[in-house]
Design a protein around this motif. Structure first.
Motif, short mmCIF file in Angstrom:
data_model
loop_
_atom_site.label_atom_id
_atom_site.label_comp_id
_atom_site.label_asym_id
_atom_site.label_seq_id
_atom_site.Cartn_x
_atom_site.Cartn_y
_atom_site.Cartn_z
N GLY A 161 57.04 39.17 34.25
CA GLY A 161 56.66 39.08 32.84
C GLY A 161 56.45 37.65 32.38
O GLY A 161 55.50 37.34 31.65
N ARG A 162 57.33 36.76 32.83
CA ARG A 162 57.19 35.35 32.44
C ARG A 162 56.00 34.69 33.13
O ARG A 162 55.37 33.80 32.56
CB ARG A 162 58.48 34.60 32.71
N LEU A 163 55.66 35.14 34.33
CA LEU A 163 54.46 34.64 35.01
C LEU A 163 53.22 35.02 34.21
O LEU A 163 52.32 34.21 33.99
CB LEU A 163 54.38 35.18 36.44
N ILE A 164 53.20 36.26 33.74
CA ILE A 164 52.06 36.76 32.96
C ILE A 164 51.97 36.05 31.61
O ILE A 164 50.89 35.64 31.19
CB ILE A 164 52.17 38.28 32.75
N SER A 165 53.10 35.94 30.92
CA SER A 165 53.07 35.34 29.58
C SER A 165 53.05 33.82 29.62
O SER A 165 52.75 33.19 28.61
CB SER A 165 54.28 35.82 28.76
#
Length: 179
Positions: A161-165
């Motif tokens: 999720g943090r990679l995406i955001s």
């Protein structure tokens, strides 16, 4: 059941997992709502709460590097940034598939299959964009980032999720200037 009905069922299942299909990958770049719909991490995290069997993975997964030194990030070209994100997604997908292949039937396997499809969807979009602009990105190679290993699916989802955001969204914002 005849072949037409079987194909209809299979296509319906595939279509339900691809809730946002674009006519061209540039739509992914230019439409923030399309990216928001594509992000399934929150749904996966909510389903993980109901699936205690999936909390511990059968083998370790290398977490993607999510920390960014902004001064360094800004000095990289868009193709270098894209290569870095592609490398992170590709490595994550490989490890998720290995864990999926070693999982037992049940909700844990289902979560890993859905995570696999989600990561793969991002890879497909970025790879297609990469092919469209391949002459621009010739010779760009992202340095390997060595993230930590984890058998905690919750932590894997958090890092995805943090990679995406983070990195992916910053990359897209830079690319969106062409919209």
């Amino acid at each position: 059941m005849d072949l037409h009905k079987v194909l209809l069922v299979v296509l319906s299942m595939v279509g339900s997992d691809l809730s946002c299909v674009w006519s061209k990958p540039l739509d992914f770049i230019c439409d923030p709502e399309a990216r928001k719909v594509m992000n399934k991490v929150t749904e996966l995290e909510q389903d993980l709460v109901d699936c205690s069997a999936a909390a511990s993975l059968p083998n370790s997964i290398r977490l993607p590097c999510i920390k960014v030194h902004m001064a360094t990030w800004r000095t990289k070209s868009v193709p270098q940034r894209r290569a870095e994100v592609l490398l992170s997604l590709g490595s994550l997908l490989q490890d998720v598939r290995r864990a999926r292949d070693q999982s037992q039937l049940g909700c844990g396997l289902n979560l890993l299959e859905r995570l696999d499809r989600s990561i793969n969807n991002y890879l497909l979009v970025l790879t297609h964009l990469h092919k469209q602009e391949q002459e621009e990105s010739e010779g760009t190679e992202a340095p390997a980032c060595l993230g930590q290993d984890s058998q905690d699916l919750g932590l894997v989802l958090k890092h995805f999720g943090r990679l995406i955001s983070g990195k992916l969204e910053w990359l897209v914002l830079d690319m969106a200037q062409a919209c």
